[in-house]
Design a protein around this motif. Structure first.
Motif: not given
Length: 141
Positions: A24-25, A55-57, A83-86, A91-95
């Motif tokens: 989380w950030t 990575g969400f934003d 985005l390429d970091a685990p 975060g991208e998948l959650i978005a």
């Protein structure tokens, strides 16, 4: 965004088990083109800011750009270190899951197929298909 939402909806919208750990950030939580200004760059709409998955934003901004491949590619290239970091991939998948939920409720109909395609590419799994339904609530997202 809450861990409970992730646990409840990851499989439902992505077809894979929920992420076991989420980093989380601090973030905006609603990063899309309507919340960005031209030069000078200003990020608007901070009423929902708080802790978001890493990575969400940027994953959200990328997802909203999928209908414009050149823009989506530029975002991926600029933010590849995230985005390429685990953690960023999670975060991208959650978005994507959040936007697939919106699409299931009838929002962003033109974006839905692009979201499903991107999510399928990331997960390597078929994405559950949902028909828009007024009975699906956001559930804390």
């Amino acid at each position: 965004m809450r861990q409970q939402w992730i646990d409840r909806n990851f499989t439902r919208f992505l077809g894979i088990p929920a992420a076991a750990t989420v980093s989380w950030t601090t973030g905006n939580g609603d990063l899309h083109w309507g919340n960005l200004t031209a030069e000078p760059l200003v990020i608007l709409d901070w009423e929902g800011w708080g802790l978001v998955p890493t990575g969400f934003d940027v994953g959200l901004l990328h997802a909203y750009s999928l209908r414009t491949p050149a823009t989506a590619a530029r975002i991926r290239n600029t933010f590849s270190h995230i985005l390429d970091a685990p953690d960023g991939r999670t975060g991208e998948l959650i978005a994507l899951a959040q936007l697939l939920q919106v699409a299931a409720r009838g929002g962003h109909p033109e974006l839905g197929p692009h979201l499903a395609s991107r999510a399928g590419h990331l997960t390597g799994s078929p994405i559950p298909q949902f028909q828009p339904s007024p009975g699906i609530s956001e559930g804390g997202a």
